[in-house]
Design a protein around this motif. Structure first.
Motif, PDB file in Angstrom:
ATOM      1  N   ALA A   1       6.506  34.343  26.521  1.00 24.96           N
ATOM      2  CA  ALA A   1       7.734  34.580  25.761  1.00 24.96           C
ATOM      3  C   ALA A   1       8.970  34.198  26.566  1.00 24.96           C
ATOM      4  O   ALA A   1       9.918  33.603  26.035  1.00 24.96           O
ATOM      5  CB  ALA A   1       7.813  36.046  25.334  1.00 24.96           C
ATOM      6  N   LYS A   2       8.978  34.511  27.851  1.00 23.32           N
ATOM      7  CA  LYS A   2      10.128  34.200  28.693  1.00 23.32           C
ATOM      8  C   LYS A   2      10.301  32.692  28.875  1.00 23.32           C
ATOM      9  O   LYS A   2      11.413  32.194  29.073  1.00 23.32           O
ATOM     10  CB  LYS A   2       9.992  34.880  30.050  1.00 23.32           C
ATOM     11  CG  LYS A   2      10.266  36.379  30.010  1.00 23.32           C
ATOM     12  CD  LYS A   2      11.725  36.663  29.652  1.00 23.32           C
ATOM     13  CE  LYS A   2      12.064  38.134  29.701  1.00 23.32           C
ATOM     14  NZ  LYS A   2      13.475  38.404  29.350  1.00 23.32           N
ATOM     15  N   MET A   3       9.227  31.950  28.810  1.00 18.85           N
ATOM     16  CA  MET A   3       9.322  30.492  28.923  1.00 18.85           C
ATOM     17  C   MET A   3       9.824  29.866  27.624  1.00 18.85           C
ATOM     18  O   MET A   3      10.623  28.926  27.638  1.00 18.85           O
ATOM     19  CB  MET A   3       7.959  29.910  29.295  1.00 18.85           C
ATOM     20  CG  MET A   3       7.494  30.296  30.687  1.00 18.85           C
ATOM     21  SD  MET A   3       5.778  29.835  30.985  1.00 18.85           S
ATOM     22  CE  MET A   3       5.889  28.054  30.993  1.00 18.85           C
ATOM     23  N   MET A   4       9.375  30.384  26.512  1.00 19.48           N
ATOM     24  CA  MET A   4       9.746  29.816  25.219  1.00 19.48           C
ATOM     25  C   MET A   4      11.065  30.375  24.715  1.00 19.48           C
ATOM     26  O   MET A   4      11.887  29.655  24.132  1.00 19.48           O
ATOM     27  CB  MET A   4       8.638  30.094  24.199  1.00 19.48           C
ATOM     28  CG  MET A   4       8.961  29.619  22.778  1.00 19.48           C
ATOM     29  SD  MET A   4       9.249  27.833  22.621  1.00 19.48           S
ATOM     30  CE  MET A   4       7.607  27.191  22.961  1.00 19.48           C
ATOM     31  N   GLY A   5      11.299  31.684  24.894  1.00 22.74           N
ATOM     32  CA  GLY A   5      12.454  32.361  24.297  1.00 22.74           C
ATOM     33  C   GLY A   5      12.062  33.139  23.060  1.00 22.74           C
ATOM     34  O   GLY A   5      12.864  33.868  22.484  1.00 22.74           O
ATOM     35  N   ARG A   6      10.851  33.031  22.644  1.00 17.44           N
ATOM     36  CA  ARG A   6      10.248  33.792  21.546  1.00 17.44           C
ATOM     37  C   ARG A   6       8.864  34.241  21.986  1.00 17.44           C
ATOM     38  O   ARG A   6       8.193  33.565  22.773  1.00 17.44           O
ATOM     39  CB  ARG A   6      10.098  32.949  20.273  1.00 17.44           C
ATOM     40  CG  ARG A   6      11.393  32.597  19.542  1.00 17.44           C
ATOM     41  CD  ARG A   6      11.065  31.799  18.288  1.00 17.44           C
ATOM     42  NE  ARG A   6      12.231  31.306  17.568  1.00 17.44           N
ATOM     43  CZ  ARG A   6      12.844  31.945  16.569  1.00 17.44           C
ATOM     44  NH1 ARG A   6      12.379  33.122  16.176  1.00 17.44           N
ATOM     45  NH2 ARG A   6      13.886  31.423  15.969  1.00 17.44           N
ATOM     46  N   TRP A   7       8.433  35.373  21.463  1.00 15.23           N
ATOM     47  CA  TRP A   7       7.039  35.757  21.580  1.00 15.23           C
ATOM     48  C   TRP A   7       6.210  34.739  20.799  1.00 15.23           C
ATOM     49  O   TRP A   7       6.706  34.061  19.892  1.00 15.23           O
ATOM     50  CB  TRP A   7       6.805  37.155  21.029  1.00 15.23           C
ATOM     51  CG  TRP A   7       7.577  38.218  21.758  1.00 15.23           C
ATOM     52  CD1 TRP A   7       8.815  38.689  21.445  1.00 15.23           C
ATOM     53  CD2 TRP A   7       7.168  38.911  22.934  1.00 15.23           C
ATOM     54  NE1 TRP A   7       9.212  39.648  22.354  1.00 15.23           N
ATOM     55  CE2 TRP A   7       8.213  39.809  23.278  1.00 15.23           C
ATOM     56  CE3 TRP A   7       6.013  38.886  23.729  1.00 15.23           C
ATOM     57  CZ2 TRP A   7       8.144  40.648  24.392  1.00 15.23           C
ATOM     58  CZ3 TRP A   7       5.934  39.729  24.832  1.00 15.23           C
ATOM     59  CH2 TRP A   7       6.990  40.602  25.155  1.00 15.23           C
ATOM     60  N   ARG A   8       4.950  34.644  21.131  1.00 15.63           N
ATOM     61  CA  ARG A   8       4.145  33.615  20.454  1.00 15.63           C
ATOM     62  C   ARG A   8       3.972  33.886  18.962  1.00 15.63           C
ATOM     63  O   ARG A   8       3.650  32.980  18.196  1.00 15.63           O
ATOM     64  CB  ARG A   8       2.799  33.453  21.164  1.00 15.63           C
ATOM     65  CG  ARG A   8       2.981  32.810  22.535  1.00 15.63           C
ATOM     66  CD  ARG A   8       1.750  32.130  23.060  1.00 15.63           C
ATOM     67  NE  ARG A   8       0.805  33.065  23.665  1.00 15.63           N
ATOM     68  CZ  ARG A   8      -0.288  32.682  24.332  1.00 15.63           C
ATOM     69  NH1 ARG A   8      -0.569  31.402  24.472  1.00 15.63           N
ATOM     70  NH2 ARG A   8      -1.093  33.582  24.861  1.00 15.63           N
ATOM     71  N   SER A   9       4.250  35.091  18.520  1.00 15.52           N
ATOM     72  CA  SER A   9       4.253  35.395  17.085  1.00 15.52           C
ATOM     73  C   SER A   9       5.421  34.749  16.368  1.00 15.52           C
ATOM     74  O   SER A   9       5.415  34.605  15.146  1.00 15.52           O
ATOM     75  CB  SER A   9       4.339  36.908  16.879  1.00 15.52           C
ATOM     76  OG  SER A   9       5.622  37.392  17.284  1.00 15.52           O
ATOM     77  N   GLY A  10       6.458  34.374  17.135  1.00 18.59           N
ATOM     78  CA  GLY A  10       7.703  33.873  16.557  1.00 18.59           C
ATOM     79  C   GLY A  10       8.842  34.859  16.665  1.00 18.59           C
ATOM     80  O   GLY A  10      10.001  34.518  16.420  1.00 18.59           O
ATOM     81  N   CYS A  11       8.550  36.077  17.026  1.00 19.38           N
ATOM     82  CA  CYS A  11       9.584  37.101  17.191  1.00 19.38           C
ATOM     83  C   CYS A  11      10.508  36.709  18.347  1.00 19.38           C
ATOM     84  O   CYS A  11      10.034  36.436  19.459  1.00 19.38           O
ATOM     85  CB  CYS A  11       8.940  38.450  17.464  1.00 19.38           C
ATOM     86  SG  CYS A  11      10.119  39.773  17.846  1.00 19.38           S
ATOM     87  N   PRO A  12      11.831  36.674  18.129  1.00 18.44           N
ATOM     88  CA  PRO A  12      12.756  36.267  19.194  1.00 18.44           C
ATOM     89  C   PRO A  12      12.957  37.355  20.236  1.00 18.44           C
ATOM     90  O   PRO A  12      13.051  38.544  19.912  1.00 18.44           O
ATOM     91  CB  PRO A  12      14.058  35.976  18.441  1.00 18.44           C
ATOM     92  CG  PRO A  12      13.972  36.797  17.202  1.00 18.44           C
ATOM     93  CD  PRO A  12      12.519  36.878  16.834  1.00 18.44           C
TER      94      PRO A  12
ATOM     95  N   PRO B   1      16.092  33.952  28.510  1.00 18.49           N
ATOM     96  CA  PRO B   1      16.552  33.254  29.711  1.00 18.49           C
ATOM     97  C   PRO B   1      17.331  31.981  29.391  1.00 18.49           C
ATOM     98  O   PRO B   1      17.015  31.259  28.431  1.00 18.49           O
ATOM     99  CB  PRO B   1      15.242  32.930  30.438  1.00 18.49           C
ATOM    100  CG  PRO B   1      14.293  33.989  29.994  1.00 18.49           C
ATOM    101  CD  PRO B   1      14.642  34.259  28.558  1.00 18.49           C
ATOM    102  N   LEU B   2      18.350  31.710  30.210  1.00 16.89           N
ATOM    103  CA  LEU B   2      19.170  30.522  29.999  1.00 16.89           C
ATOM    104  C   LEU B   2      18.337  29.250  29.982  1.00 16.89           C
ATOM    105  O   LEU B   2      18.628  28.309  29.251  1.00 16.89           O
ATOM    106  CB  LEU B   2      20.231  30.425  31.106  1.00 16.89           C
ATOM    107  CG  LEU B   2      21.253  31.559  31.198  1.00 16.89           C
ATOM    108  CD1 LEU B   2      22.166  31.349  32.389  1.00 16.89           C
ATOM    109  CD2 LEU B   2      22.069  31.655  29.912  1.00 16.89           C
ATOM    110  N   GLY B   3      17.280  29.217  30.808  1.00 20.32           N
ATOM    111  CA  GLY B   3      16.461  28.013  30.905  1.00 20.32           C
ATOM    112  C   GLY B   3      15.272  27.965  29.977  1.00 20.32           C
ATOM    113  O   GLY B   3      14.476  27.023  30.044  1.00 20.32           O
ATOM    114  N   SER B   4      15.111  28.950  29.103  1.00 14.93           N
ATOM    115  CA  SER B   4      13.964  28.961  28.181  1.00 14.93           C
ATOM    116  C   SER B   4      14.061  27.804  27.192  1.00 14.93           C
ATOM    117  O   SER B   4      15.140  27.266  26.929  1.00 14.93           O
ATOM    118  CB  SER B   4      13.895  30.284  27.434  1.00 14.93           C
ATOM    119  OG  SER B   4      15.062  30.487  26.648  1.00 14.93           O
ATOM    120  N   HIS B   5      12.935  27.449  26.629  1.00 13.02           N
ATOM    121  CA  HIS B   5      12.871  26.259  25.783  1.00 13.02           C
ATOM    122  C   HIS B   5      13.824  26.335  24.597  1.00 13.02           C
ATOM    123  O   HIS B   5      14.608  25.409  24.364  1.00 13.02           O
ATOM    124  CB  HIS B   5      11.439  26.040  25.296  1.00 13.02           C
ATOM    125  CG  HIS B   5      11.294  24.898  24.341  1.00 13.02           C
ATOM    126  ND1 HIS B   5      11.364  23.583  24.742  1.00 13.02           N
ATOM    127  CD2 HIS B   5      11.103  24.876  22.986  1.00 13.02           C
ATOM    128  CE1 HIS B   5      11.221  22.791  23.688  1.00 13.02           C
ATOM    129  NE2 HIS B   5      11.062  23.551  22.605  1.00 13.02           N
TER     130      HIS B   5
END
Length: 446
Positions: free
Chosen positions: A256-267, A302-306
């Motif tokens: 989630a921290k890498m994408m900016g969302r949980w893998r469910s899609g929840c932000p 995170p600022l650098g998340s996808h």
């Protein structure tokens, strides 16, 4: 100003069914007369955006051209020369700027581009495999007895049975709302974007009219699509998560921290500590967030998340960057079978995602985002740090995000993806396709 929906090819606006089944079909042109015959046969079957929100048919077919394809259609030199440099050169020629080096070098691509035979492309999308095959048969019938046009590639795309892409993330949750498309934006779609960011013939975010070369009837209601075929190293991504999380919950937190969302899609912006599946499924809530006032330092997202890189939302307000002129309309679809859930080694099967970025100005939209936001961290004061999911690792292979009691710093970030194809293509309006055919009458009568 309302959009001329009946003249816009449907793939620009149409809501995809869920699940969906699609194909990319690539053709090479050896004889312009055959190519024009193909276009004329296909025009009655090209789907417009006239009923994009509630289509009468749950399937559609659209057509695109590379610059080399338009050249082989014998368009006048002044028109060919008037296109944007990115489209004229083609994506393969711009590999250094876009970061397509090493394993991602165009020499290793397995999807044709303008320099290797991609001249005309058909996009087919449908709600069932049966409907998809019906649309493909239309293309096969149109090309029948036309020896000057050859099918060189067919790539099946869609959504996996999990309804998630291969890394396990729910995809396609965020889309810009375009002025004139009708209806009202959903929460989180931001202020409506000027139509000229995505379609030629309309005012864009700079206050100028987005135009193309040649007569207006050729380019109006057309656009460019920047296509990327991305191979995903699923086994490597799974192994990485296991290395950085002892429990399943810890692994999901890192993802989630890498994408900016949980893998469910929840932000993360709305649920920073744990996943919320109910929120993820709610279209009135799952995209309703911003960064400027609620999370300026990236403690949640995170600022650098996808997602924060490719769509900064209001996070860059007050800086020298106007993020609204770099907006993309993204269409992603998976290809290849799922890697079995418990597999930890590469099975050698090609799988990943094909992304089609709709943009009226590929230089300041797709290419800017790819080169500056994905592959550079200066705009968020992170130096050369790149996107943790799809960024270049030859520039930076570490990722940092806020955590307690101290921030998390991941070293040795591997290449999770490899570019396997890419091209800038032109998608004319339906009247533009008719103009092309009318030109052929003059061409072959003289």
């Amino acid at each position: 100003m309302p959009l001329e929906l009946e003249n816009i090819q449907g793939t620009v606006l149409r809501n995809r069914p869920m699940p969906y089944f699609g194909s990319y079909l690539v053709f090479s042109i050896e004889d312009p007369k055959s190519a024009y015959a193909l276009i004329e046969r296909l025009i009655p079957h090209i789907t417009s955006a006239a009923d994009w929100n509630a289509p009468a048919e749950n399937a559609w077919i659209n057509i695109v051209f590379t610059h080399e394809g338009l050249k082989r259609l014998c368009l006048p030199k002044e028109i060919l020369d008037g296109f944007p440099i990115e489209f004229k050169q083609g994506m393969a020629a711009r590999k250094s700027f876009l970061g397509d080096l090493g394993p991602s070098d165009p020499e290793n691509w397995n999807l044709p581009h303008g320099g290797t035979g991609f001249h005309i492309g058909l996009f087919v999308m449908a709600g069932t495999e049966v409907l998809r095959e019906e649309k493909i048969r239309i293309g096969q019938k149109a090309i029948a007895e036309l020896p000057g046009v050859k099918t060189i590639c067919r790539l099946e795309v869609g959504v996996p049975p999990t309804l998630r892409e291969h890394f396990g993330y729910t995809d396609g949750l965020s889309r810009p709302f375009i002025e004139g498309e009708g209806g009202s934006p959903l929460p989180g779609q931001e202020k409506p974007y000027k139509a000229g960011e995505f379609l030629l013939g309309y005012i864009d975010e700079t206050g100028n009219l987005a135009t193309g070369p040649g007569p207006e009837e050729f380019w109006k209601n057309g656009t460019y699509i920047s296509i990327r075929k991305i191979y995903q190293k699923v086994h490597l991504f799974r192994e990485f998560l296991k290395q950085h999380g002892q429990t399943r919950d810890e692994q999901e937190f890192v993802a989630a921290k890498m994408m900016g969302r949980w893998r469910s899609g929840c932000p993360l912006s709305l649920s920073p500590e744990k996943d919320n599946f109910e929120l993820a499924r709610d279209p009135m809530r799952n995209n309703d967030f911003n960064y400027l006032h609620d999370d300026p330092d990236g403690k949640k997202t995170p600022l650098g998340s996808h997602i924060r890189r490719v769509n900064p939302r209001d996070g860059l307000e007050g800086t020298s960057t106007n993020s609204r002129i770099h907006k993309l309309l993204r269409r992603g679809a998976a290809y290849g079978p799922l890697l079995p859930e418990n597999a930890t080694e590469d099975d050698g099967v090609d799988r990943g995602i094909v992304v089609a970025f709709v943009n009226a100005n590929p230089g300041r939209q797709f290419e800017f985002v790819q080169s500056q936001w994905v592959n550079d961290g200066d705009f968020i004061s992170q130096g050369q740090k790149t996107d943790p999911i799809i960024g270049r690792r030859d520039l930076s292979n570490d990722y940092t995000y806020p955590a307690k009691p101290i921030r998390k710093h991941i070293m040795g970030l591997p290449d999770f993806t490899v570019t396997k194809g890419g091209e800038h293509v032109f998608l004319p309006g339906i009247n533009g396709l008719k103009w092309l055919v009318s030109q052929s009458k003059d061409l072959f009568n003289n």
